[in-house]
Write a protein that holds these residues in place. Structure first.
Motif, PDB file in Angstrom:
ATOM      1  N   ILE A  60       0.832  -1.201   0.000  1.00 28.36           N
ATOM      2  CA  ILE A  60       0.000   0.000   0.000  1.00 28.36           C
ATOM      3  C   ILE A  60       0.874   1.262   0.000  1.00 28.36           C
ATOM      4  O   ILE A  60       0.667   2.191  -0.778  1.00 28.36           O
ATOM      5  N   ALA A  61       1.903   1.269   0.858  1.00 27.25           N
ATOM      6  CA  ALA A  61       2.749   2.459   0.984  1.00 27.25           C
ATOM      7  C   ALA A  61       3.594   2.701  -0.260  1.00 27.25           C
ATOM      8  O   ALA A  61       3.908   3.855  -0.581  1.00 27.25           O
ATOM      9  N   ARG A  62       3.949   1.641  -0.969  1.00 28.14           N
ATOM     10  CA  ARG A  62       4.831   1.781  -2.134  1.00 28.14           C
ATOM     11  C   ARG A  62       4.202   2.669  -3.207  1.00 28.14           C
ATOM     12  O   ARG A  62       4.903   3.390  -3.920  1.00 28.14           O
ATOM     13  N   LEU A  63       2.885   2.612  -3.299  1.00 27.61           N
ATOM     14  CA  LEU A  63       2.191   3.422  -4.294  1.00 27.61           C
ATOM     15  C   LEU A  63       1.421   4.577  -3.668  1.00 27.61           C
ATOM     16  O   LEU A  63       1.252   5.624  -4.271  1.00 27.61           O
ATOM     17  N   GLY A  64       0.926   4.364  -2.461  1.00 27.26           N
ATOM     18  CA  GLY A  64       0.050   5.350  -1.831  1.00 27.26           C
ATOM     19  C   GLY A  64      -1.391   4.888  -1.919  1.00 27.26           C
ATOM     20  O   GLY A  64      -1.829   4.357  -2.948  1.00 27.26           O
ATOM     21  N   ALA A  65      -2.141   5.063  -0.854  1.00 26.29           N
ATOM     22  CA  ALA A  65      -3.497   4.532  -0.768  1.00 26.29           C
ATOM     23  C   ALA A  65      -4.425   5.102  -1.836  1.00 26.29           C
ATOM     24  O   ALA A  65      -5.421   4.467  -2.204  1.00 26.29           O
ATOM     25  N   ASP A  66      -4.124   6.301  -2.327  1.00 27.55           N
ATOM     26  CA  ASP A  66      -4.991   6.936  -3.318  1.00 27.55           C
ATOM     27  C   ASP A  66      -4.486   6.778  -4.752  1.00 27.55           C
ATOM     28  O   ASP A  66      -5.091   7.314  -5.684  1.00 27.55           O
ATOM     29  N   ASP A  67      -3.380   6.068  -4.932  1.00 26.40           N
ATOM     30  CA  ASP A  67      -2.819   5.914  -6.266  1.00 26.40           C
ATOM     31  C   ASP A  67      -3.716   5.018  -7.117  1.00 26.40           C
ATOM     32  O   ASP A  67      -4.126   3.936  -6.668  1.00 26.40           O
ATOM     33  N   PRO A  68      -4.040   5.421  -8.337  1.00 31.17           N
ATOM     34  CA  PRO A  68      -4.895   4.589  -9.200  1.00 31.17           C
ATOM     35  C   PRO A  68      -4.254   3.255  -9.565  1.00 31.17           C
ATOM     36  O   PRO A  68      -4.942   2.366 -10.072  1.00 31.17           O
ATOM     37  N   ALA A  69      -2.966   3.087  -9.328  1.00 34.20           N
ATOM     38  CA  ALA A  69      -2.306   1.821  -9.640  1.00 34.20           C
ATOM     39  C   ALA A  69      -2.454   0.796  -8.518  1.00 34.20           C
ATOM     40  O   ALA A  69      -2.120  -0.378  -8.711  1.00 34.20           O
ATOM     41  N   VAL A 288       6.336  -6.372  -5.987  1.00 33.19           N
ATOM     42  CA  VAL A 288       5.681  -5.063  -5.891  1.00 33.19           C
ATOM     43  C   VAL A 288       6.659  -3.950  -6.230  1.00 33.19           C
ATOM     44  O   VAL A 288       6.334  -3.020  -6.987  1.00 33.19           O
ATOM     45  N   ASP A 289       7.874  -4.037  -5.703  1.00 36.94           N
ATOM     46  CA  ASP A 289       8.880  -2.999  -5.974  1.00 36.94           C
ATOM     47  C   ASP A 289       9.251  -2.960  -7.460  1.00 36.94           C
ATOM     48  O   ASP A 289       9.404  -1.884  -8.042  1.00 36.94           O
ATOM     49  N   ALA A 290       9.391  -4.133  -8.064  1.00 35.49           N
ATOM     50  CA  ALA A 290       9.757  -4.182  -9.483  1.00 35.49           C
ATOM     51  C   ALA A 290       8.649  -3.607 -10.356  1.00 35.49           C
ATOM     52  O   ALA A 290       8.909  -2.849 -11.306  1.00 35.49           O
ATOM     53  N   LEU A 291       7.400  -3.937 -10.052  1.00 36.34           N
ATOM     54  CA  LEU A 291       6.280  -3.409 -10.828  1.00 36.34           C
ATOM     55  C   LEU A 291       6.126  -1.903 -10.607  1.00 36.34           C
ATOM     56  O   LEU A 291       5.807  -1.156 -11.541  1.00 36.34           O
ATOM     57  N   SER A 292       6.357  -1.458  -9.384  1.00 33.78           N
ATOM     58  CA  SER A 292       6.280  -0.026  -9.105  1.00 33.78           C
ATOM     59  C   SER A 292       7.366   0.738  -9.849  1.00 33.78           C
ATOM     60  O   SER A 292       7.128   1.836 -10.370  1.00 33.78           O
ATOM     61  N   ASN A 362      -8.462  -6.201 -35.315  1.00 35.31           N
ATOM     62  CA  ASN A 362      -8.385  -7.089 -34.143  1.00 35.31           C
ATOM     63  C   ASN A 362      -6.981  -7.082 -33.535  1.00 35.31           C
ATOM     64  O   ASN A 362      -6.399  -8.131 -33.239  1.00 35.31           O
ATOM     65  N   ARG A 363      -6.464  -5.908 -33.334  1.00 28.50           N
ATOM     66  CA  ARG A 363      -5.093  -5.756 -32.867  1.00 28.50           C
ATOM     67  C   ARG A 363      -5.024  -5.884 -31.340  1.00 28.50           C
ATOM     68  O   ARG A 363      -5.976  -5.589 -30.621  1.00 28.50           O
ATOM     69  N   VAL A 364      -3.857  -6.305 -30.870  1.00 23.15           N
ATOM     70  CA  VAL A 364      -3.607  -6.524 -29.453  1.00 23.15           C
ATOM     71  C   VAL A 364      -2.302  -5.822 -29.080  1.00 23.15           C
ATOM     72  O   VAL A 364      -1.300  -5.946 -29.802  1.00 23.15           O
ATOM     73  N   TRP A 365      -2.314  -5.097 -27.985  1.00 27.29           N
ATOM     74  CA  TRP A 365      -1.117  -4.401 -27.505  1.00 27.29           C
ATOM     75  C   TRP A 365      -0.658  -5.030 -26.193  1.00 27.29           C
ATOM     76  O   TRP A 365      -1.484  -5.405 -25.354  1.00 27.29           O
ATOM     77  N   GLN A 366       0.654  -5.118 -26.012  1.00 28.61           N
ATOM     78  CA  GLN A 366       1.174  -5.724 -24.792  1.00 28.61           C
ATOM     79  C   GLN A 366       2.265  -4.858 -24.164  1.00 28.61           C
ATOM     80  O   GLN A 366       2.946  -4.095 -24.846  1.00 28.61           O
ATOM     81  N   HIS A 367       2.377  -5.016 -22.838  1.00 29.31           N
ATOM     82  CA  HIS A 367       3.440  -4.347 -22.093  1.00 29.31           C
ATOM     83  C   HIS A 367       4.503  -5.398 -21.811  1.00 29.31           C
ATOM     84  O   HIS A 367       4.366  -6.202 -20.880  1.00 29.31           O
ATOM     85  N   ALA A 368       5.543  -5.405 -22.604  1.00 28.82           N
ATOM     86  CA  ALA A 368       6.566  -6.447 -22.515  1.00 28.82           C
ATOM     87  C   ALA A 368       7.279  -6.422 -21.162  1.00 28.82           C
ATOM     88  O   ALA A 368       7.655  -7.475 -20.630  1.00 28.82           O
ATOM     89  N   GLY A 369       7.458  -5.233 -20.590  1.00 31.63           N
ATOM     90  CA  GLY A 369       8.163  -5.126 -19.319  1.00 31.63           C
ATOM     91  C   GLY A 369       7.412  -5.790 -18.181  1.00 31.63           C
ATOM     92  O   GLY A 369       7.996  -6.549 -17.388  1.00 31.63           O
ATOM     93  N   VAL A 370       6.113  -5.540 -18.084  1.00 34.32           N
ATOM     94  CA  VAL A 370       5.314  -6.149 -17.020  1.00 34.32           C
ATOM     95  C   VAL A 370       5.245  -7.661 -17.209  1.00 34.32           C
ATOM     96  O   VAL A 370       5.394  -8.433 -16.254  1.00 34.32           O
TER      97      VAL A 370
END
Length: 385
Positions: A60-69, A288-292, A362-370
């Motif tokens: 929770i603290a890594r992003l903040g309670a109000d963070d949309p992520a 969590v840290d890596a995704l943040s 019918n295209r698809v987009w991806q986030h390779a990093g995540v």
């Protein structure tokens, strides 16, 4: 043995004879270790609970309670737990196929099965405040939606072992079907207790559930979802820690602990849950840290886009759903098709997303990093095992 017309006479002869079905211990009112715990086990459980609490606060603290992520981060933690729980049942799927299945773009049967487990976990957390028989049946119905027997207690004998034809020589013969309703009433009464450490309570409830084996299929995944519902409902976690990943790293020890529990020794399953909880807290914190950090990097890449552009709203959602289509964004964000397409173009131009199909429709987009971070986590769990 079952008379289905498929077995030969010789197979029927080998599978015929007496067997012993389990009669589960009565838990309600006299659970193991109540009212006191051995000091070393109490310390082990307390350390594991503290680790889970610290993980929860960090997430929770890594992003903040109000963070949309924060919501998407919780979603991906839940999905990671669901994938690990499914892998215990030999249902393995990569992050890409699982993300595709979430938006109905995958042909992988395993991926669709794991998505059903995700829905089960979501239901478990929604129902965490009222774990009655109706709630447990609802979890099972989510897991095996559309299958015969989904959401219903079994009416036949089940067993785990050498043969699918006969319980003779099985590792575990579950209680006779007529004993299941009473055993479940006892278990559900046990869930209502409040005089046991939460992690120990969840571990014993899980082992008892697996001993009862109340369904013909899906008991393991439903039972692990039930354990998470207890961790949430009793206040130990608000996010989802990948406890099943911890169990997966020592799978033989986990199954041996369940066998020991059925023989009357509850200590090994409590120790396994404590070990898995510590593993979940440590590795979950790193995930969590890596995704943040990935999200922070993406925000830098998007800096040239005006602040009110839809791309900024899409960005945190990619943590929880790293593969998207224009139609998916339209539905989730309630925006017109052209607006969704513009956001995808901006995210692609910024290097956040990649178009994965090479098609014009019918295209698809991806986030390779995540996707890479999630696959790296799964690989870490496999290496640890």
């Amino acid at each position: 043995m079952p008379e289905d017309g498929l077995a030969s006479r010789a197979a029927r002869a080998r599978g015929s004879g007496p067997y012993e079905a389990t009669l589960p211990a009565v838990l309600a009112g006299r659970a193991p270790y109540a009212p006191t715990l051995p000091s070393d086990l109490a310390a082990d459980v307390a350390d594991a609970e503290n680790a889970l609490t610290a993980f929860d606060a960090h997430a929770i603290a890594r992003l903040g309670a109000d963070d949309p992520a924060l919501g998407p981060m919780s979603s991906i933690l839940l999905r990671t737990e669901s994938a690990s729980s499914s892998q215990i049942e030999d249902l393995t799927v990569g992050a890409r196929q699982l993300a595709l299945a979430e938006i109905d773009e995958s042909r992988s049967a395993n991926a669709r099965t794991v998505v059903a487990n995700v829905r089960t976990m979501e239901a478990a957390l929604r129902l965490a405040d009222r774990l009655d028989l109706e709630a447990v049946l609802a979890l099972h119905a989510e897991l095996l939606v559309g299958s015969a027997g989904a959401g219903s207690l079994r009416r036949q004998l089940v067993w785990a072992g050498r043969s699918g034809l006969s319980p003779l020589g099985a590792v575990h013969v579950a209680p006779e079907a007529e004993d299941v309703p009473a055993a479940m009433r006892d278990l559900l009464a046990f869930l209502e207790r409040d005089d046991l450490p939460i992690l120990l309570h969840a571990a014993i409830a899980h082992a008892q559930f697996e001993t009862i084996h109340p369904f013909t299929d899906g008991n393991g995944r439903t039972g692990r979802a039930l354990a998470h519902a207890m961790l949430r409902g009793k206040g130990l976690l608000t996010t989802t820690a990948p406890v099943s990943a911890g169990l997966l790293t020592e799978l033989s020890a986990y199954t041996d602990a369940l066998t020991a529990y059925r023989a009357g020794d509850a200590r090994p399953i409590v120790e396994e849950f404590a070990r898995a909880a510590r593993y979940a807290a440590a590795t979950g914190t790193r995930l969590v840290d890596a995704l943040s950090a990935q999200l922070a990097e993406d925000r830098e890449r998007l800096r040239g886009v005006r602040r009110h552009a839809l791309a900024w709203r899409v960005l945190p959602l990619l943590i929880g759903q790293p593969i998207v289509t224009a139609r998916h964004l339209q539905q989730v964000l309630d925006v017109p098709a052209m607006t969704a397409q513009r956001a995808l173009a901006q995210l692609t131009d910024a290097g956040v997303l990649q178009e994965a199909t090479g098609r014009t429709r019918n295209r698809v987009w991806q986030h390779a990093g995540v996707l890479a971070l999630l696959d790296d986590y799964a690989a870490e769990v496999r290496r640890a095992g």
